[in-house]
Design an enzyme around this catalytic site. Structure first.
Site, PDB file in Angstrom:
ATOM      1  N   ARG A  76       0.862  -1.178   0.000  1.00  0.00           N
ATOM      2  CA  ARG A  76       0.000   0.000   0.000  1.00  0.00           C
ATOM      3  C   ARG A  76       0.899   1.229   0.000  1.00  0.00           C
ATOM      4  O   ARG A  76       1.665   1.433   0.952  1.00  0.00           O
ATOM      5  CB  ARG A  76      -0.900  -0.020   1.243  1.00  0.00           C
ATOM      6  CG  ARG A  76      -1.712   1.225   1.416  1.00  0.00           C
ATOM      7  CD  ARG A  76      -2.733   1.145   2.571  1.00  0.00           C
ATOM      8  NE  ARG A  76      -3.435   2.408   2.614  1.00  0.00           N
ATOM      9  CZ  ARG A  76      -3.298   3.341   3.556  1.00  0.00           C
ATOM     10  NH1 ARG A  76      -2.525   3.140   4.612  1.00  0.00           N
ATOM     11  NH2 ARG A  76      -3.943   4.480   3.458  1.00  0.00           N
ATOM     12  N   HIS A 120      -2.627  11.002   0.014  1.00  0.00           N
ATOM     13  CA  HIS A 120      -2.176  10.837   1.398  1.00  0.00           C
ATOM     14  C   HIS A 120      -1.519  12.154   1.840  1.00  0.00           C
ATOM     15  O   HIS A 120      -0.321  12.216   2.078  1.00  0.00           O
ATOM     16  CB  HIS A 120      -1.214   9.652   1.506  1.00  0.00           C
ATOM     17  CG  HIS A 120      -1.054   9.091   2.900  1.00  0.00           C
ATOM     18  ND1 HIS A 120      -1.226   7.761   3.209  1.00  0.00           N
ATOM     19  CD2 HIS A 120      -0.738   9.695   4.063  1.00  0.00           C
ATOM     20  CE1 HIS A 120      -1.009   7.560   4.507  1.00  0.00           C
ATOM     21  NE2 HIS A 120      -0.706   8.727   5.057  1.00  0.00           N
ATOM     22  N   GLU A 165      -7.474   8.929   5.497  1.00  0.00           N
ATOM     23  CA  GLU A 165      -7.798   9.684   6.708  1.00  0.00           C
ATOM     24  C   GLU A 165      -8.201  11.134   6.469  1.00  0.00           C
ATOM     25  O   GLU A 165      -7.460  12.060   6.844  1.00  0.00           O
ATOM     26  CB  GLU A 165      -6.607   9.655   7.669  1.00  0.00           C
ATOM     27  CG  GLU A 165      -6.187   8.267   8.052  1.00  0.00           C
ATOM     28  CD  GLU A 165      -5.104   8.245   9.126  1.00  0.00           C
ATOM     29  OE1 GLU A 165      -4.632   9.324   9.507  1.00  0.00           O
ATOM     30  OE2 GLU A 165      -4.754   7.159   9.589  1.00  0.00           O
ATOM     31  N   ASN A 291      -7.444   2.355   9.765  1.00  0.00           N
ATOM     32  CA  ASN A 291      -6.118   2.512  10.354  1.00  0.00           C
ATOM     33  C   ASN A 291      -6.293   2.509  11.858  1.00  0.00           C
ATOM     34  O   ASN A 291      -6.955   3.383  12.415  1.00  0.00           O
ATOM     35  CB  ASN A 291      -5.481   3.824   9.902  1.00  0.00           C
ATOM     36  CG  ASN A 291      -5.166   3.820   8.419  1.00  0.00           C
ATOM     37  OD1 ASN A 291      -5.237   2.774   7.767  1.00  0.00           O
ATOM     38  ND2 ASN A 291      -4.820   4.980   7.874  1.00  0.00           N
ATOM     39  N   TYR A 293      -4.482   2.250  15.629  1.00  0.00           N
ATOM     40  CA  TYR A 293      -3.284   2.280  16.475  1.00  0.00           C
ATOM     41  C   TYR A 293      -3.631   2.152  17.948  1.00  0.00           C
ATOM     42  O   TYR A 293      -2.906   1.549  18.722  1.00  0.00           O
ATOM     43  CB  TYR A 293      -2.505   3.582  16.245  1.00  0.00           C
ATOM     44  CG  TYR A 293      -1.911   3.634  14.867  1.00  0.00           C
ATOM     45  CD1 TYR A 293      -0.672   3.066  14.606  1.00  0.00           C
ATOM     46  CD2 TYR A 293      -2.609   4.207  13.807  1.00  0.00           C
ATOM     47  CE1 TYR A 293      -0.132   3.074  13.333  1.00  0.00           C
ATOM     48  CE2 TYR A 293      -2.082   4.217  12.524  1.00  0.00           C
ATOM     49  CZ  TYR A 293      -0.840   3.652  12.294  1.00  0.00           C
ATOM     50  OH  TYR A 293      -0.319   3.643  11.027  1.00  0.00           O
ATOM     51  N   GLU A 349      -3.681   0.071   8.150  1.00  0.00           N
ATOM     52  CA  GLU A 349      -2.488   0.456   8.904  1.00  0.00           C
ATOM     53  C   GLU A 349      -2.642  -0.065  10.318  1.00  0.00           C
ATOM     54  O   GLU A 349      -3.721   0.065  10.914  1.00  0.00           O
ATOM     55  CB  GLU A 349      -2.332   1.985   9.008  1.00  0.00           C
ATOM     56  CG  GLU A 349      -1.872   2.639   7.746  1.00  0.00           C
ATOM     57  CD  GLU A 349      -1.738   4.152   7.885  1.00  0.00           C
ATOM     58  OE1 GLU A 349      -1.521   4.663   9.004  1.00  0.00           O
ATOM     59  OE2 GLU A 349      -1.850   4.826   6.844  1.00  0.00           O
TER      60      GLU A 349
HETATM   61  C1  GCO Z   1      -1.846   7.817   9.236  1.00  0.00           C
HETATM   62  C2  GCO Z   1      -0.852   7.953   8.431  1.00  0.00           C
HETATM   63  C3  GCO Z   1       0.521   7.550   8.620  1.00  0.00           C
HETATM   64  C4  GCO Z   1       1.166   7.766   9.950  1.00  0.00           C
HETATM   65  C5  GCO Z   1       0.839   6.682  10.922  1.00  0.00           C
HETATM   66  C6  GCO Z   1       1.519   6.784  12.252  1.00  0.00           C
HETATM   67  O1  GCO Z   1      -2.595   7.294   8.403  1.00  0.00           O
HETATM   68  O2  GCO Z   1      -1.978   8.375  10.274  1.00  0.00           O
HETATM   69  O3  GCO Z   1      -1.320   7.225   7.344  1.00  0.00           O
HETATM   70  O4  GCO Z   1       1.022   8.367   7.650  1.00  0.00           O
HETATM   71  O5  GCO Z   1       2.527   7.805   9.777  1.00  0.00           O
HETATM   72  O6  GCO Z   1      -0.518   6.682  11.168  1.00  0.00           O
HETATM   73  O7  GCO Z   1       1.143   7.940  12.917  1.00  0.00           O
END
Ligand code: GCO
Length: 444
Positions: A76, A120, A165, A291, A293, A349
């Protein structure tokens, strides 16, 4: 098959153009809002830039070889808009097109499937000078750019993402100002949300109309925050937070409009919706990319306009200060699936920042925390698949250490180390772990 992924599960790695390409002034590339933001004192840690980044522009053969050796089946990456249209409009730059054609040809040769993100975050600076995303014309400029991409790369690309995003582009870029272009106006930020989504809808509509056979979707960093306690009030607070962070995007994309409860709490904001816009935005999607985290914890707050606030938790944190909560990924996949029933989902992600050290011998990077992080989040993905959620693939963020926006090179997300001085690549232990997971040698 308990604890195993299906055979056709997509195993990928992700990057974004500005974070890895470098070659900022080569072959006719124009300037983007990130080039300008990085050059504005105080915006990016140590004044760092993506001028060179991982130099993937010149080193993609090596990166593809490393992906191949790990069994990574999908890459990707994003297309830098200012490489294709240096000032965001008009005839494409041949050398920019050639670069991505070379990259795509090399991926094809290696048997790696491209998942291409059209936008992006690197808006051509010339379009920002004309008002940027708060201005409606930017949506049409994006449509034009997307069509250039479809036409030029269509034959080699089966999976497209319009935007990565939109929350970050709009809110971090135009309301909070911690991302490019660094403006601070909530009304502008909400105009940006609408024009980003409009641009997305226009692009999807054109893609379908062209008769192309591939898949097209969008990638979101939405949230369904966890109520901080089992109380009813905290549950309501979390639902209000989901209005702001998730339903603002998923609502219009799935034909349900913007969440009124949220907009009612923002009297300074008005969405610049014109006749027909909401239909354009609500084009059927082949997939939604998520995405993930971390997950926020939310509590009721009498004093806040939307009656919620984020609260600290006891969870272990990554170098970003983000809680490690693998269950949150499963909760979130369930929430999205229950509320919207998308045709397919991908984790586009997932990963963590850890300040990994290189061994004395100089050729080994031990990153046990990242391995734990990946293992536990893959387990959540596996549960999701077992529950019947249509999760089709997983992309680790990131293939290699790269330019982490306003944090410069200080936050390292890669499964491959990339030396910021020399560009030398060293696969980390997590890279080998990922290879085992892909090979099916793990049970989750
Ligand atoms: C995101 C971004 C990434 C970041 C990652 C870590 O989608 O936020 O795609 O570019 O680097 O999330 O913060």
């Amino acid at each position: 098959m308990e604890g195993k992924f299906p055979k056709d599960f997509v195993w990928g790695a992700a990057t974004a153009a500005y974070q890895v390409e470098g070659a900022f002034d080569e072959d006719g590339r124009g300037s983007s809002i990130w080039d300008s933001f990085c050059r504005t004192p105080g915006k990016v840690l140590h004044g760092q830039t993506g001028d060179v980044a991982c130099d993937q522009y010149h080193r993609f053969d090596e990166d593809i070889r490393l992906m191949s050796e790990a069994g990574i089946g999908a890459y990707r990456f994003s297309i830098a808009w200012p490489r294709i249209q240096s000032d965001g409009r008009g005839k494409p730059n041949q050398k920019g097109l050639d670069y991505y054609r070379r990259l795509l040809a090399a991926l094809e040769k290696a048997g790696i499937d491209p998942y291409v993100t059209i936008y992006h975050w690197d808006l051509p600076q010339a379009l920002e000078d004309e008002g940027g995303w708060p201005v409606r014309d930017t949506a049409y400029r994006f449509e034009e750019f997307a069509n250039i991409c479809f036409e030029a790369f269509g034959p080699s690309v089966r999976n497209w993402t319009t935007l990565n995003e939109p929350f970050c582009s709009a809110i971090l870029g135009y309301e909070i100002g911690v991302h490019a272009p660094g403006r601070k106006s909530r009304p502008d930020a909400y105009r940006a949300v609408h024009h980003l989504l409009l641009g997305h809808g226009l692009a999807v509509r054109d893609y379908r109309a062209s008769g192309a056979k591939g898949n097209i979707g969008i990638v979101l960093n939405i949230q369904s925050p966890r109520p901080a306690t089992p109380s009813k009030r905290d549950a309501l607070a979390a639902d209000r937070a989901a209005d702001r962070d998730s339903r603002m995007y998923l609502g219009p994309l799935f034909g349900r409009g913007y969440p009124e409860r949220h907009l009612a709490a923002c009297p300074d904001v008005s969405m610049p919706v014109e006749k027909g816009d909401m239909e354009i935005i609500a084009q059927p999607l082949d997939y939604v990319g998520i995405n993930y985290y971390t997950e926020n914890a939310v509590a009721w707050d009498d004093g806040a306009p939307e009656n919620f606030k984020l609260v600290p938790t006891y969870y272990e944190k990554t170098d970003m200060g983000w809680d490690v909560i693998p269950e949150g990924l499963l909760r979130f996949l369930r929430w999205t699936n229950d509320e919207y029933s998308p045709k397919a989902l991908y984790v586009t992600e997932n990963g963590c920042a850890v300040n990994d050290a290189v061994s004395e011998s100089g050729d080994r990077v031990r990153d046990p925390k990242r391995i734990d992080y990946l293992r536990s989040h893959l387990a959540s993905c596996c549960r999701a698949v077992e529950e019947g959620i249509p999760l089709k693939g997983y992309f680790v963020w990131s293939l290699l250490d790269n330019f982490e926006w306003s944090f410069g090179y200080s936050k390292k997300f890669g499964i491959i180390r990339c030396d910021p001085e020399t560009g030398r690549r060293i696969p980390k232990d997590s890279y080998y772990y990922y290879r085992e997971a892909i090979a099916g040698n793990e049970r989750f």
